[in-house]
Scaffold this motif. Structure first.
Motif, PDB file in Angstrom:
ATOM      1  N   ILE A 128     -41.404 -21.019 -23.397  1.00  0.00           N
ATOM      2  CA  ILE A 128     -42.419 -22.070 -23.444  1.00  0.00           C
ATOM      3  C   ILE A 128     -43.733 -21.599 -22.819  1.00  0.00           C
ATOM      4  CG2 ILE A 128     -43.069 -24.367 -22.576  1.00  0.00           C
ATOM      5  CD1 ILE A 128     -40.962 -24.579 -24.654  1.00  0.00           C
ATOM      6  N   GLY A 129     -44.839 -21.787 -23.552  1.00  0.00           N
ATOM      7  CA  GLY A 129     -46.159 -21.639 -22.949  1.00  0.00           C
ATOM      8  C   GLY A 129     -46.868 -20.330 -23.209  1.00  0.00           C
ATOM      9  N   GLY A 130     -48.142 -20.304 -22.775  1.00  0.00           N
ATOM     10  CA  GLY A 130     -49.003 -19.156 -22.972  1.00  0.00           C
ATOM     11  C   GLY A 130     -49.696 -19.212 -24.317  1.00  0.00           C
ATOM     12  N   ARG A 131     -50.941 -18.767 -24.361  1.00  0.00           N
ATOM     13  CA  ARG A 131     -51.655 -18.705 -25.625  1.00  0.00           C
ATOM     14  C   ARG A 131     -51.110 -17.561 -26.489  1.00  0.00           C
ATOM     15  NH1 ARG A 131     -57.867 -18.670 -23.948  1.00  0.00           N
ATOM     16  NH2 ARG A 131     -57.782 -17.093 -25.614  1.00  0.00           N
ATOM     17  N   GLU A 132     -51.274 -17.679 -27.788  1.00  0.00           N
ATOM     18  CA  GLU A 132     -50.720 -16.688 -28.704  1.00  0.00           C
ATOM     19  C   GLU A 132     -51.274 -15.293 -28.458  1.00  0.00           C
ATOM     20  OE1 GLU A 132     -49.835 -16.222 -33.501  1.00  0.00           O
ATOM     21  OE2 GLU A 132     -51.103 -17.857 -32.764  1.00  0.00           O
ATOM     22  N   ASP A 133     -52.568 -15.218 -28.047  1.00  0.00           N
ATOM     23  CA  ASP A 133     -53.200 -13.915 -27.830  1.00  0.00           C
ATOM     24  C   ASP A 133     -53.098 -13.431 -26.388  1.00  0.00           C
ATOM     25  OD1 ASP A 133     -54.825 -15.962 -26.956  1.00  0.00           O
ATOM     26  OD2 ASP A 133     -56.706 -15.041 -27.614  1.00  0.00           O
ATOM     27  N   ASP A 134     -52.279 -14.095 -25.586  1.00  0.00           N
ATOM     28  CA  ASP A 134     -52.073 -13.708 -24.194  1.00  0.00           C
ATOM     29  C   ASP A 134     -51.196 -12.451 -24.154  1.00  0.00           C
ATOM     30  OD1 ASP A 134     -51.012 -13.472 -21.536  1.00  0.00           O
ATOM     31  OD2 ASP A 134     -51.501 -15.572 -21.180  1.00  0.00           O
ATOM     32  N   LEU A 135     -51.711 -11.361 -23.598  1.00  0.00           N
ATOM     33  CA  LEU A 135     -50.981 -10.095 -23.578  1.00  0.00           C
ATOM     34  C   LEU A 135     -49.733 -10.160 -22.705  1.00  0.00           C
ATOM     35  CD1 LEU A 135     -54.013  -7.623 -23.333  1.00  0.00           C
ATOM     36  CD2 LEU A 135     -52.732  -8.308 -25.373  1.00  0.00           C
ATOM     37  N   ILE A 136     -49.776 -10.968 -21.653  1.00  0.00           N
ATOM     38  CA  ILE A 136     -48.604 -11.132 -20.791  1.00  0.00           C
ATOM     39  C   ILE A 136     -47.480 -11.808 -21.589  1.00  0.00           C
ATOM     40  CG2 ILE A 136     -47.695 -12.253 -18.717  1.00  0.00           C
ATOM     41  CD1 ILE A 136     -50.488 -12.020 -17.512  1.00  0.00           C
ATOM     42  N   ARG A 137     -47.839 -12.860 -22.307  1.00  0.00           N
ATOM     43  CA  ARG A 137     -46.853 -13.559 -23.146  1.00  0.00           C
ATOM     44  C   ARG A 137     -46.262 -12.602 -24.181  1.00  0.00           C
ATOM     45  NH1 ARG A 137     -45.464 -18.393 -26.174  1.00  0.00           N
ATOM     46  NH2 ARG A 137     -45.457 -17.883 -28.390  1.00  0.00           N
ATOM     47  N   GLN A 138     -47.105 -11.797 -24.806  1.00  0.00           N
ATOM     48  CA  GLN A 138     -46.631 -10.869 -25.832  1.00  0.00           C
ATOM     49  C   GLN A 138     -45.642  -9.865 -25.258  1.00  0.00           C
ATOM     50  OE1 GLN A 138     -50.127  -9.164 -27.649  1.00  0.00           O
ATOM     51  NE2 GLN A 138     -50.915 -11.150 -28.312  1.00  0.00           N
ATOM     52  N   GLN A 139     -45.928  -9.362 -24.060  1.00  0.00           N
ATOM     53  CA  GLN A 139     -45.006  -8.420 -23.417  1.00  0.00           C
ATOM     54  C   GLN A 139     -43.670  -9.081 -23.110  1.00  0.00           C
ATOM     55  OE1 GLN A 139     -46.944  -6.670 -19.888  1.00  0.00           O
ATOM     56  NE2 GLN A 139     -46.401  -4.714 -20.809  1.00  0.00           N
ATOM     57  N   ARG A 140     -43.728 -10.286 -22.560  1.00  0.00           N
ATOM     58  CA  ARG A 140     -42.489 -10.980 -22.201  1.00  0.00           C
ATOM     59  C   ARG A 140     -41.668 -11.319 -23.434  1.00  0.00           C
ATOM     60  NH1 ARG A 140     -45.214 -15.057 -17.860  1.00  0.00           N
ATOM     61  NH2 ARG A 140     -45.429 -13.603 -16.123  1.00  0.00           N
ATOM     62  N   LEU A 141     -42.335 -11.742 -24.508  1.00  0.00           N
ATOM     63  CA  LEU A 141     -41.605 -12.060 -25.730  1.00  0.00           C
ATOM     64  C   LEU A 141     -40.911 -10.823 -26.281  1.00  0.00           C
ATOM     65  CD1 LEU A 141     -43.947 -14.526 -27.678  1.00  0.00           C
ATOM     66  CD2 LEU A 141     -41.776 -15.024 -26.535  1.00  0.00           C
ATOM     67  N   ALA A 142     -41.561  -9.665 -26.144  1.00  0.00           N
ATOM     68  CA  ALA A 142     -40.937  -8.419 -26.605  1.00  0.00           C
ATOM     69  C   ALA A 142     -39.654  -8.154 -25.829  1.00  0.00           C
ATOM     70  CB  ALA A 142     -41.905  -7.260 -26.447  1.00  0.00           C
ATOM     71  N   GLY A 143     -39.692  -8.358 -24.525  1.00  0.00           N
ATOM     72  CA  GLY A 143     -38.499  -8.172 -23.706  1.00  0.00           C
ATOM     73  C   GLY A 143     -37.429  -9.202 -24.012  1.00  0.00           C
ATOM     74  N   PHE A 144     -37.841 -10.457 -24.158  1.00  0.00           N
ATOM     75  CA  PHE A 144     -36.931 -11.559 -24.458  1.00  0.00           C
ATOM     76  C   PHE A 144     -36.207 -11.308 -25.780  1.00  0.00           C
ATOM     77  CE2 PHE A 144     -36.934 -16.020 -26.434  1.00  0.00           C
ATOM     78  CZ  PHE A 144     -35.694 -16.347 -25.929  1.00  0.00           C
ATOM     79  N   ARG A 145     -36.963 -10.930 -26.801  1.00  0.00           N
ATOM     80  CA  ARG A 145     -36.376 -10.727 -28.123  1.00  0.00           C
ATOM     81  C   ARG A 145     -35.456  -9.503 -28.162  1.00  0.00           C
ATOM     82  NH1 ARG A 145     -42.202 -12.286 -30.757  1.00  0.00           N
ATOM     83  NH2 ARG A 145     -41.752 -14.499 -31.137  1.00  0.00           N
ATOM     84  N   SER A 146     -35.805  -8.497 -27.378  1.00  0.00           N
ATOM     85  CA  SER A 146     -34.942  -7.305 -27.350  1.00  0.00           C
ATOM     86  C   SER A 146     -33.570  -7.635 -26.786  1.00  0.00           C
ATOM     87  CB  SER A 146     -35.610  -6.193 -26.528  1.00  0.00           C
ATOM     88  OG  SER A 146     -35.589  -6.492 -25.140  1.00  0.00           O
ATOM     89  N   VAL A 147     -33.522  -8.524 -25.801  1.00  0.00           N
ATOM     90  CA  VAL A 147     -32.235  -8.915 -25.215  1.00  0.00           C
ATOM     91  C   VAL A 147     -31.438  -9.768 -26.210  1.00  0.00           C
ATOM     92  CG1 VAL A 147     -31.128 -10.209 -23.357  1.00  0.00           C
ATOM     93  CG2 VAL A 147     -33.100  -8.774 -22.861  1.00  0.00           C
ATOM     94  N   LEU A 148     -32.116 -10.690 -26.911  1.00  0.00           N
ATOM     95  CA  LEU A 148     -31.420 -11.493 -27.918  1.00  0.00           C
ATOM     96  C   LEU A 148     -30.773 -10.582 -28.966  1.00  0.00           C
ATOM     97  CD1 LEU A 148     -33.900 -14.461 -28.592  1.00  0.00           C
ATOM     98  CD2 LEU A 148     -31.905 -14.424 -27.084  1.00  0.00           C
ATOM     99  N   THR A 149     -31.521  -9.582 -29.417  1.00  0.00           N
ATOM    100  CA  THR A 149     -30.993  -8.631 -30.409  1.00  0.00           C
ATOM    101  C   THR A 149     -29.810  -7.853 -29.850  1.00  0.00           C
ATOM    102  OG1 THR A 149     -33.184  -8.394 -31.429  1.00  0.00           O
ATOM    103  CG2 THR A 149     -31.572  -6.646 -31.848  1.00  0.00           C
ATOM    104  N   GLN A 150     -29.946  -7.435 -28.594  1.00  0.00           N
ATOM    105  CA  GLN A 150     -28.875  -6.665 -27.948  1.00  0.00           C
ATOM    106  C   GLN A 150     -27.566  -7.446 -27.913  1.00  0.00           C
ATOM    107  OE1 GLN A 150     -29.820  -5.611 -23.885  1.00  0.00           O
ATOM    108  NE2 GLN A 150     -27.752  -4.939 -23.444  1.00  0.00           N
ATOM    109  N   TYR A 151     -27.670  -8.772 -27.723  1.00  0.00           N
ATOM    110  CA  TYR A 151     -26.465  -9.602 -27.628  1.00  0.00           C
ATOM    111  C   TYR A 151     -26.096 -10.248 -28.973  1.00  0.00           C
ATOM    112  CZ  TYR A 151     -26.225  -9.226 -22.544  1.00  0.00           C
ATOM    113  OH  TYR A 151     -26.095  -8.758 -21.248  1.00  0.00           O
ATOM    114  N   GLY A 152     -26.797  -9.857 -30.040  1.00  0.00           N
ATOM    115  CA  GLY A 152     -26.463 -10.375 -31.364  1.00  0.00           C
ATOM    116  C   GLY A 152     -26.873 -11.813 -31.586  1.00  0.00           C
ATOM    117  N   LEU A 153     -27.870 -12.286 -30.865  1.00  0.00           N
ATOM    118  CA  LEU A 153     -28.358 -13.653 -31.019  1.00  0.00           C
ATOM    119  C   LEU A 153     -29.574 -13.680 -31.937  1.00  0.00           C
ATOM    120  CD1 LEU A 153     -28.039 -14.867 -27.311  1.00  0.00           C
ATOM    121  CD2 LEU A 153     -26.393 -15.111 -29.189  1.00  0.00           C
TER     122      LEU A 153
END
Length: 338
Positions: A185-210
Motif C-alpha cells: 500500500i502507498g507511494g507514488r508510481e514514480d517513487d524510486l523507493i516504492r519501485q525498489q521495494r516492489l521488486a523485492g516483494f515480487r521476487s519473494v512471491l515468485t520464489q514461493y510460487g505465489l
C-alpha cells in the motif's frame, strides 16, 4: 586580564610547548600521565584552545558542511543527528545548510561553506523521484559524501538504504507465518523507493510460487486519507488479503483506518480472517505507543549516519581513497501488528 597562552599551559604542566600542542591536537604518542598534567594545567588556568586559528596555521579544518534539503523527512533528521554525534567524537563540528532544493539556494550554501573553510561536505539527498544529485554537488571541489534513501545513478561516495532487501525481509516473514495473499500500500508510481521495494516483494512471491497481482499494489499520494481510501477499496474487492506492506508512516496509519472501516482489525493471527497484518519500513517514534505496536523493517538511520561520517573522515585522511558505496538493508523488528 592577561590572556592565557599555550606557553603558560606548558610552564604550568612542566612540559614543552610542542607537547601541549600535540595533546591539544590529539597527535603523537603522549603518555596518559603527561596528558593528565596538561589537562590539569588547562583546567587550572582556564585556557581555551583556538581551534580556528590552529587550523588556519596548519591549513586544515575541523568543520564539515552538512546539507539537509528537507527538514520534514524523519529519516534525514535521524541521520543528521547520528552524523553530528559521530563527527563530534572525532573533534569535528558541523556547519548546517538547508538549500530548499533550489539551484540558487544550493549555490549560496556551498559558497557559505567555502567561506567558512569546511574540509568536506555531506549531502543528505531527499528526492525519491530522481536517480541524480544536483550538478553543484556532483562538481563540488571538496571531498563529499552522499546519503540517499533511493537508488542513485552516480559515481560518488555513497551511503544508501537497500529498499529491495528490506521488502524481501518483510514479505518472507509474512509468507513464513502463513500469509498467502499480501498487498503493498502507498507511494507514488514514480517513487524510486516504492519501485525498489516492489521488486523485492515480487521476487519473494515468485520464489514461493505465489501470484503477482498488479491490483494488490495500489499507489497513492503521501497522506493518511489517500492510504485509508485505497486500503478500504482493496480489501472490499478482495477479502482474502491477510497482510499489507505499508510504504510509509502515513500509509501505515491510513491503512489502519481503512481496515477498521470495513470491520476488520489489525494483528498477527493469520487463522482469523478478521485480522490484517501490517508491516512498515520506518523507525516511527511512536512505534511502541500504538495498539497494536507496529512491526517494521528499520531504516538503519543511526548506522547510516555513522557510516557517512566514517566515510567522510576516511576520505579526509586519504584523499586518494577509491569511491565507496555502502548499502544498509535494516533489520526486521517484530511487534504486535504482524
Amino acid at each position: 586580564m592577561k590572556k592565557v597562552s599555550i606557553i603558560d599551559v606548558a610552564k604550568q604542566a612542566g612540559v614543552s610547548v610542542s607537547t601541549v600542542s600535540l595533546v591539544l591536537r590529539q597527535k603523537g604518542k603522549i603518555s596518559d600521565a603527561t596528558i593528565g598534567k596538561v589537562q590539569a594545567a588547562i583546567d587550572a588556568l582556564g585556557y581555551v584552545h583556538n581551534v580556528a586559528a590552529a587550523n588556519l596555521r596548519a591549513n586544515t579544518s575541523n568543520l564539515i558542511g552538512l546539507i539537509l534539503p528537507d527538514f520534514s523527512d524523519s529519516f534525514s533528521i535521524k541521520v543528521m543527528a547520528s552524523i553530528v554525534q559521530e563527527l563530534e567524537k572525532q573533534g569535528f563540528m558541523v556547519f548546517l545548510g538547508q538549500p530548499l532544493n533550489s539551484h540558487d539556494h544550493l549555490e549560496r550554501c556551498l559558497l557559505s561553506f567555502k567561506q567558512q573553510g569546511v574540509a568536506g561536505v555531506i549531502y543528505l539527498a531527499s528526492d525519491a523521484f530522481s536517480p541524480h544529485i544536483p550538478d553543484k554537488i556532483r562538481h563540488c571541489p571538496l571531498p563529499f559524501v552522499v546519503v540517499s534513501q533511493s537508488p542513485l545513478d552516480e559515481q560518488c561516495n555513497l551511503v544508501m538504504r537497500d529498499n529491495r532487501q528490506a521488502a524481501v525481509f518483510a514479505a518472507r516473514y509474512l509468507i513464513e507465518r502463513g500469509h498467502r495473499s499480501i498487498a503493498y500500500i502507498g507511494g507514488r508510481e514514480d517513487d524510486l523507493i516504492r519501485q525498489q521495494r516492489l521488486a523485492g516483494f515480487r521476487s519473494v512471491l515468485t520464489q514461493y510460487g505465489l501470484v503477482n497481482r498488479e491490483e494488490a499494489t495500489p499507489c497513492c499520494s503521501e497522506d493518511t486519507h489517500a492510504a485509508s481510501l485505497v486500503t478500504r477499496q482493496l480489501l472490499e474487492k478482495n477479502n482474502t488479503i491477510t497482510a499489507l506492506l505499508c510504504h510509509s508512516p502515513a500509509a501505515m496509519i491510513g491503512s489502519i483506518n481503512g481496515i477498521h472501516q470495513i470491520g476488520r482489525t489489525v494483528g498477527k493471527d493469520v487463522f482469523l480472517t478478521q485480522q490484517v497484518a501490517l508491516i512498515g519500513f520506518e523507525d516511527m517514534l511512536n512505534v511502541n505507543l500504538t495498539s497494536p505496536s507496529f512491526t517494521y523493517v528499520s531504516s538503519s538511520s543511526e548506522e547510516t549516519g555513522r557510516q557517512a561520517a566514517g566515510l567522510m573522515l576516511r576520505k579526509l585522511k586519504e584523499p586518494e581513497l577509491q569511491m565507496q558505496k555502502i548499502t544498509l538493508s535494516g533489520q526486521l523488528i517484530t511487534r504486535e501488528s504482524a
